[in-house]
Design a protein around this motif. Structure first.
Motif, PDB file in Angstrom:
ATOM      1  N   ARG A 172      -5.304  10.704  -2.774  1.00 23.42           N
ATOM      2  CA  ARG A 172      -6.499  11.248  -2.865  1.00 23.42           C
ATOM      3  C   ARG A 172      -7.796  10.271  -3.107  1.00 23.42           C
ATOM      4  O   ARG A 172      -8.881  10.938  -3.013  1.00 23.42           O
ATOM      5  N   ALA A 173      -7.730   9.221  -3.713  1.00 23.86           N
ATOM      6  CA  ALA A 173      -8.733   8.366  -3.830  1.00 23.86           C
ATOM      7  C   ALA A 173      -9.242   7.511  -2.653  1.00 23.86           C
ATOM      8  O   ALA A 173     -10.161   6.871  -2.774  1.00 23.86           O
ATOM      9  N   LEU A 174      -8.422   7.662  -1.515  1.00 27.75           N
ATOM     10  CA  LEU A 174      -8.571   6.669  -0.331  1.00 27.75           C
ATOM     11  C   LEU A 174      -9.975   7.191   0.154  1.00 27.75           C
ATOM     12  O   LEU A 174     -10.491   6.213   0.849  1.00 27.75           O
ATOM     13  N   GLY A 175     -10.493   8.356   0.306  1.00 29.26           N
ATOM     14  CA  GLY A 175     -11.591   8.931   1.069  1.00 29.26           C
ATOM     15  C   GLY A 175     -12.941   8.211   0.636  1.00 29.26           C
ATOM     16  O   GLY A 175     -13.101   8.233  -0.568  1.00 29.26           O
ATOM     17  N   GLY A 176     -13.647   7.626   1.515  1.00 24.79           N
ATOM     18  CA  GLY A 176     -14.889   7.184   1.533  1.00 24.79           C
ATOM     19  C   GLY A 176     -14.691   5.471   1.004  1.00 24.79           C
ATOM     20  O   GLY A 176     -15.985   4.959   0.571  1.00 24.79           O
ATOM     21  N   LEU A 177     -13.645   5.158   0.797  1.00 29.91           N
ATOM     22  CA  LEU A 177     -13.531   3.761   0.582  1.00 29.91           C
ATOM     23  C   LEU A 177     -13.573   2.812   1.533  1.00 29.91           C
ATOM     24  O   LEU A 177     -13.217   3.055   2.694  1.00 29.91           O
ATOM     25  N   SER A 178     -14.033   1.553   1.357  1.00 34.72           N
ATOM     26  CA  SER A 178     -13.980   0.472   2.490  1.00 34.72           C
ATOM     27  C   SER A 178     -12.548   0.193   2.914  1.00 34.72           C
ATOM     28  O   SER A 178     -11.774   0.372   2.202  1.00 34.72           O
ATOM     29  N   PRO A 179     -12.696  -0.156   4.042  1.00 26.55           N
ATOM     30  CA  PRO A 179     -10.934  -0.281   4.658  1.00 26.55           C
ATOM     31  C   PRO A 179     -10.223  -1.207   3.469  1.00 26.55           C
ATOM     32  O   PRO A 179      -9.164  -1.029   3.461  1.00 26.55           O
ATOM     33  N   GLY A 180     -10.941  -2.374   3.268  1.00 22.38           N
ATOM     34  CA  GLY A 180      -9.933  -3.335   2.472  1.00 22.38           C
ATOM     35  C   GLY A 180      -9.713  -2.833   1.065  1.00 22.38           C
ATOM     36  O   GLY A 180      -8.587  -2.853   0.656  1.00 22.38           O
ATOM     37  N   VAL A 181     -10.700  -1.998   0.572  1.00 19.72           N
ATOM     38  CA  VAL A 181     -10.307  -1.323  -1.051  1.00 19.72           C
ATOM     39  C   VAL A 181      -9.274  -0.263  -0.480  1.00 19.72           C
ATOM     40  O   VAL A 181      -8.431  -0.292  -1.489  1.00 19.72           O
ATOM     41  N   ALA A 182      -9.377   0.469   0.560  1.00 21.89           N
ATOM     42  CA  ALA A 182      -8.414   1.603   0.581  1.00 21.89           C
ATOM     43  C   ALA A 182      -7.091   0.875   0.690  1.00 21.89           C
ATOM     44  O   ALA A 182      -6.013   1.577   0.265  1.00 21.89           O
ATOM     45  N   GLN A 183      -6.930  -0.196   1.553  1.00 20.88           N
ATOM     46  CA  GLN A 183      -5.642  -0.735   1.730  1.00 20.88           C
ATOM     47  C   GLN A 183      -5.288  -1.348   0.238  1.00 20.88           C
ATOM     48  O   GLN A 183      -3.796  -1.163   0.048  1.00 20.88           O
ATOM     49  N   LEU A 184      -5.842  -1.978  -0.337  1.00 20.98           N
ATOM     50  CA  LEU A 184      -5.511  -2.127  -1.795  1.00 20.98           C
ATOM     51  C   LEU A 184      -5.057  -1.167  -2.864  1.00 20.98           C
ATOM     52  O   LEU A 184      -4.029  -1.206  -3.193  1.00 20.98           O
ATOM     53  N   VAL A 185      -5.827  -0.118  -2.727  1.00 24.12           N
ATOM     54  CA  VAL A 185      -5.520   1.256  -3.486  1.00 24.12           C
ATOM     55  C   VAL A 185      -4.310   1.854  -2.889  1.00 24.12           C
ATOM     56  O   VAL A 185      -3.268   2.267  -3.859  1.00 24.12           O
ATOM     57  N   ALA A 186      -3.995   1.786  -1.674  1.00 23.83           N
ATOM     58  CA  ALA A 186      -2.865   2.342  -0.926  1.00 23.83           C
ATOM     59  C   ALA A 186      -1.473   1.500  -1.595  1.00 23.83           C
ATOM     60  O   ALA A 186      -0.461   1.850  -1.758  1.00 23.83           O
ATOM     61  N   SER A 187      -1.699   0.163  -1.398  1.00 23.92           N
ATOM     62  CA  SER A 187      -0.637  -0.636  -1.950  1.00 23.92           C
ATOM     63  C   SER A 187       0.031  -0.568  -3.371  1.00 23.92           C
ATOM     64  O   SER A 187       0.963  -0.657  -3.477  1.00 23.92           O
ATOM     65  N   ILE A 188      -1.314  -0.341  -4.221  1.00 27.30           N
ATOM     66  CA  ILE A 188      -1.119  -0.051  -5.442  1.00 27.30           C
ATOM     67  C   ILE A 188      -0.166   1.204  -5.658  1.00 27.30           C
ATOM     68  O   ILE A 188       0.783   1.194  -6.573  1.00 27.30           O
ATOM     69  N   GLY A 189      -0.686   2.094  -4.963  1.00 23.98           N
ATOM     70  CA  GLY A 189       0.130   3.544  -5.250  1.00 23.98           C
ATOM     71  C   GLY A 189       1.484   3.415  -4.636  1.00 23.98           C
ATOM     72  O   GLY A 189       2.411   3.891  -5.208  1.00 23.98           O
ATOM     73  N   ALA A 190       1.686   2.559  -3.639  1.00 23.81           N
ATOM     74  CA  ALA A 190       3.115   2.216  -3.066  1.00 23.81           C
ATOM     75  C   ALA A 190       4.102   1.710  -4.288  1.00 23.81           C
ATOM     76  O   ALA A 190       5.176   2.024  -4.272  1.00 23.81           O
ATOM     77  N   CYS A 191       3.362   0.545  -4.753  1.00 23.40           N
ATOM     78  CA  CYS A 191       4.257  -0.248  -5.945  1.00 23.40           C
ATOM     79  C   CYS A 191       4.459   0.952  -7.053  1.00 23.40           C
ATOM     80  O   CYS A 191       5.531   0.867  -7.827  1.00 23.40           O
ATOM     81  N   GLU A 192       3.424   1.676  -7.498  1.00 25.39           N
ATOM     82  CA  GLU A 192       3.685   2.627  -8.525  1.00 25.39           C
ATOM     83  C   GLU A 192       4.765   3.649  -8.155  1.00 25.39           C
ATOM     84  O   GLU A 192       5.628   4.009  -8.941  1.00 25.39           O
ATOM     85  N   ALA A 193       4.751   4.181  -7.105  1.00 21.79           N
ATOM     86  CA  ALA A 193       5.719   5.009  -6.426  1.00 21.79           C
ATOM     87  C   ALA A 193       7.350   4.306  -6.580  1.00 21.79           C
ATOM     88  O   ALA A 193       8.132   4.901  -7.160  1.00 21.79           O
ATOM     89  N   ALA A 194       7.323   3.077  -6.418  1.00 17.62           N
ATOM     90  CA  ALA A 194       8.554   2.052  -6.411  1.00 17.62           C
ATOM     91  C   ALA A 194       8.963   1.970  -7.891  1.00 17.62           C
ATOM     92  O   ALA A 194      10.105   2.074  -8.192  1.00 17.62           O
ATOM     93  N   HIS A 195       8.259   2.213  -8.679  1.00 18.38           N
ATOM     94  CA  HIS A 195       8.358   1.814 -10.297  1.00 18.38           C
ATOM     95  C   HIS A 195       9.057   3.129 -10.659  1.00 18.38           C
ATOM     96  O   HIS A 195      10.000   3.037 -11.555  1.00 18.38           O
ATOM     97  N   VAL A 196       8.540   4.233 -10.157  1.00 13.71           N
ATOM     98  CA  VAL A 196       8.950   5.404 -10.747  1.00 13.71           C
ATOM     99  C   VAL A 196      10.736   5.494 -10.429  1.00 13.71           C
ATOM    100  O   VAL A 196      11.478   5.795 -11.357  1.00 13.71           O
ATOM    101  N   VAL A 197      10.940   5.225  -9.324  1.00 11.94           N
ATOM    102  CA  VAL A 197      12.516   4.740  -8.863  1.00 11.94           C
ATOM    103  C   VAL A 197      13.096   3.934  -9.726  1.00 11.94           C
ATOM    104  O   VAL A 197      14.429   3.779  -9.946  1.00 11.94           O
ATOM    105  N   ALA A 198      12.515   2.740  -9.838  1.00  9.12           N
ATOM    106  CA  ALA A 198      13.140   1.469 -10.167  1.00  9.12           C
ATOM    107  C   ALA A 198      12.947   1.246 -11.712  1.00  9.12           C
ATOM    108  O   ALA A 198      13.940   0.283 -12.187  1.00  9.12           O
ATOM    109  N   LEU A 199      12.418   1.860 -12.299  1.00 13.46           N
ATOM    110  CA  LEU A 199      12.265   1.687 -13.915  1.00 13.46           C
ATOM    111  C   LEU A 199      13.774   2.130 -14.306  1.00 13.46           C
ATOM    112  O   LEU A 199      14.425   2.942 -13.761  1.00 13.46           O
ATOM    113  N   PRO A 200      14.137   1.369 -15.175  1.00 10.40           N
ATOM    114  CA  PRO A 200      15.452   1.526 -15.801  1.00 10.40           C
ATOM    115  C   PRO A 200      15.639   2.871 -16.651  1.00 10.40           C
ATOM    116  O   PRO A 200      14.770   3.371 -17.057  1.00 10.40           O
TER     117      PRO A 200
END
Length: 167
Positions: A136-164
């Motif tokens: 939801r936060a990606l709209g209106g962001l510059s391409p580089g910042v949007a890519q960074l935010v999307a990558s952070i979201g992917a990492c956070e999603a992985a944490h949900v599954v990977a947390l012990p």
């Protein structure tokens, strides 16, 4: 030719006119700082969120949950990268002899994290909500910042599954 002599009244009138002109056009007032762009506002909010998340992880790690160190370190890497994209005022310098502020979490973030009891379930929920909000936060962001935010979201999603499941 005789020099022109001005009366006292003429001199005072001329001086008053000059002062009025000077004060009307006086020195430029410093410009008010420009308001932050929507992207900067979003980045500052994300930085604050990351500081709170790191404080929560650090709280559990200080209690002996060493398994969480890699997760916290990934959040610290996110925070470091986010800070490269926005200028945030630095925390005040501690007076000599006083405790220095944490380099990764503000005192307010640490107090907020300690106010609520840290737990794995809370961490997992925090990661899940954060990951869900990134798209939801990606709209209106510059391409580089949007890519960074999307990558952070992917990492956070992985944490949900990977947390012990337990510590």
């Amino acid at each position: 030719m005789r020099p022109v002599q001005l009366s006292r009244r003429a001199l005072l009138a001329g001086g008053a006119a000059a002062l009025t002109a000077c004060s009307a056009s006086g020195p430029d007032r410093p410009a008010a700082p420009a308001p932050d762009s929507p992207e900067t506002v979003m980045l500052k909010g994300l930085i604050a969120e990351k500081e709170r998340t790191i404080a929560l992880y650090s709280s559990l790690i200080s209690g002996g949950a060493d398994k969480l160190v890699p997760f916290r370190d990934r959040h610290q890497a996110h925070l470091d990268e986010l800070r490269r994209h926005v200028t945030v005022p630095s925390p005040p310098v501690a007076a000599p002899g006083s405790a220095a502020p944490s380099p990764t979490a503000t005192p307010a973030a640490t107090a907020t994290a300690k106010a609520r009891k840290p737990s794995l379930a809370r961490l997992r929920e925090l990661e899940r909500k954060a990951a869900a909000g990134r798209a939801r936060a990606l709209g209106g962001l510059s391409p580089g910042v949007a890519q960074l935010v999307a990558s952070i979201g992917a990492c956070e999603a992985a944490h949900v599954v990977a947390l012990p499941r337990s510590l």
